[in-house]
Design a protein around this motif. Sequence first.
Motif, short mmCIF file in Angstrom:
data_model
loop_
_atom_site.label_atom_id
_atom_site.label_comp_id
_atom_site.label_asym_id
_atom_site.label_seq_id
_atom_site.Cartn_x
_atom_site.Cartn_y
_atom_site.Cartn_z
N ARG A 183 0.82 -1.22 0.00
CA ARG A 183 0.00 0.00 0.00
C ARG A 183 0.85 1.26 0.00
NH1 ARG A 183 -4.76 -2.34 3.88
NH2 ARG A 183 -5.54 -3.77 2.32
N GLY A 184 1.95 1.22 -0.75
CA GLY A 184 2.83 2.38 -0.89
C GLY A 184 3.80 2.60 0.24
N VAL A 185 3.81 1.72 1.24
CA VAL A 185 4.71 1.84 2.39
C VAL A 185 5.80 0.78 2.26
CG1 VAL A 185 4.88 1.75 4.90
CG2 VAL A 185 2.82 2.69 3.83
N SER A 186 7.06 1.16 2.44
CA SER A 186 8.17 0.20 2.34
C SER A 186 8.03 -0.90 3.37
CB SER A 186 9.51 0.91 2.54
OG SER A 186 9.76 1.80 1.49
N ARG A 187 7.98 -2.12 2.89
CA ARG A 187 7.93 -3.32 3.73
C ARG A 187 8.62 -4.42 2.94
NH1 ARG A 187 6.98 -0.21 7.04
NH2 ARG A 187 5.30 -0.12 8.56
N TYR A 188 9.88 -4.66 3.23
CA TYR A 188 10.71 -5.56 2.46
C TYR A 188 10.56 -7.01 2.90
CZ TYR A 188 12.79 -1.27 0.77
OH TYR A 188 12.97 -0.04 0.20
N GLY A 189 9.66 -7.74 2.26
CA GLY A 189 9.52 -9.17 2.47
C GLY A 189 8.57 -9.63 3.55
N VAL A 190 8.22 -8.76 4.49
CA VAL A 190 7.31 -9.15 5.56
C VAL A 190 6.50 -7.93 6.00
CG1 VAL A 190 9.04 -8.85 7.39
CG2 VAL A 190 7.12 -10.40 7.75
N ALA A 191 5.21 -8.16 6.24
CA ALA A 191 4.32 -7.07 6.67
C ALA A 191 3.21 -7.66 7.53
CB ALA A 191 3.73 -6.35 5.46
N ARG A 192 2.53 -6.79 8.26
CA ARG A 192 1.42 -7.24 9.10
C ARG A 192 0.22 -6.31 8.90
NH1 ARG A 192 2.58 -7.94 15.33
NH2 ARG A 192 2.55 -5.67 15.29
N PHE A 193 -0.97 -6.92 8.90
CA PHE A 193 -2.22 -6.18 8.77
C PHE A 193 -2.99 -6.25 10.08
CE2 PHE A 193 -1.12 -7.35 4.46
CZ PHE A 193 -1.38 -6.18 3.76
N ASN A 194 -3.65 -5.13 10.41
CA ASN A 194 -4.53 -5.08 11.57
C ASN A 194 -5.81 -5.87 11.27
OD1 ASN A 194 -2.95 -3.24 13.22
ND2 ASN A 194 -3.44 -1.72 11.65
N THR A 195 -6.62 -6.08 12.28
CA THR A 195 -7.85 -6.85 12.12
C THR A 195 -8.84 -6.19 11.17
OG1 THR A 195 -8.78 -5.84 14.11
CG2 THR A 195 -7.64 -7.95 14.39
N ASP A 196 -8.72 -4.88 10.98
CA ASP A 196 -9.62 -4.18 10.06
C ASP A 196 -9.08 -4.14 8.62
OD1 ASP A 196 -7.58 -2.30 10.24
OD2 ASP A 196 -8.86 -0.69 11.00
N GLY A 197 -7.93 -4.80 8.39
CA GLY A 197 -7.36 -4.88 7.05
C GLY A 197 -6.37 -3.79 6.71
N THR A 198 -6.19 -2.82 7.60
CA THR A 198 -5.21 -1.76 7.35
C THR A 198 -3.80 -2.28 7.65
OG1 THR A 198 -5.44 -0.89 9.60
CG2 THR A 198 -6.84 0.09 7.88
N LEU A 199 -2.81 -1.69 6.99
CA LEU A 199 -1.42 -2.04 7.24
C LEU A 199 -1.05 -1.62 8.66
CD1 LEU A 199 1.26 -3.11 6.04
CD2 LEU A 199 1.73 -0.76 5.34
N ASP A 200 -0.42 -2.51 9.41
CA ASP A 200 0.02 -2.22 10.78
C ASP A 200 1.32 -1.43 10.71
OD1 ASP A 200 0.86 -2.15 13.41
OD2 ASP A 200 0.54 -4.28 13.77
N LEU A 201 1.24 -0.13 10.85
CA LEU A 201 2.42 0.73 10.74
C LEU A 201 3.37 0.58 11.92
CD1 LEU A 201 0.70 3.95 9.31
CD2 LEU A 201 1.95 2.15 8.06
N ALA A 202 2.90 0.01 13.03
CA ALA A 202 3.77 -0.23 14.19
C ALA A 202 4.70 -1.42 13.96
CB ALA A 202 2.92 -0.47 15.43
N PHE A 203 4.37 -2.28 12.98
CA PHE A 203 5.19 -3.44 12.66
C PHE A 203 6.06 -3.06 11.46
CE2 PHE A 203 5.97 -7.40 10.34
CZ PHE A 203 6.42 -8.21 11.36
N ASP A 204 7.34 -2.79 11.73
CA ASP A 204 8.24 -2.33 10.67
C ASP A 204 9.47 -3.24 10.63
OD1 ASP A 204 9.86 -1.02 8.88
OD2 ASP A 204 9.86 0.88 9.95
N PRO A 205 9.64 -4.03 9.55
CA PRO A 205 10.80 -4.91 9.46
C PRO A 205 12.09 -4.19 9.08
CG PRO A 205 9.47 -5.13 7.49
CD PRO A 205 8.73 -4.20 8.43
N GLY A 206 12.07 -2.87 9.01
CA GLY A 206 13.27 -2.11 8.68
C GLY A 206 13.76 -2.43 7.28
#
Length: 87
Positions: free
Chosen positions: A28-51
């Motif tokens: 969704r336009g946010v850098s997430r290299y290889g791993v990401a997490r979604f909240n229960t409402d389907g939004t990208l979890d911005l607190a989970f950042d794999p650097g």
Amino acid sequence: MGVDGAVNAIALQSDGKVVIGGAFRAVRGVSRYGVARFNTDGTLDLAFDPGAGTTVGAGGPLGAVRAVMIQPNGAILIGGDFTHVNN
């Protein structure tokens, strides 16, 4: 989902959040290299950042996550074709 590459693995956390792994650079336009997490409402979890995410060699090309597993204690394990995670 808005992922700019392949999604190879999906895991559901006990709190309902979803972790994905694959060969992608952004979600969704946010850098997430290889791993990401979604909240229960389907939004990208911005607190989970794999650097820097998964790479082949420190700072090398993008690696591919092929497996995601959630441990009973909530720890997230990933496996795949990479040598480093967040450098």
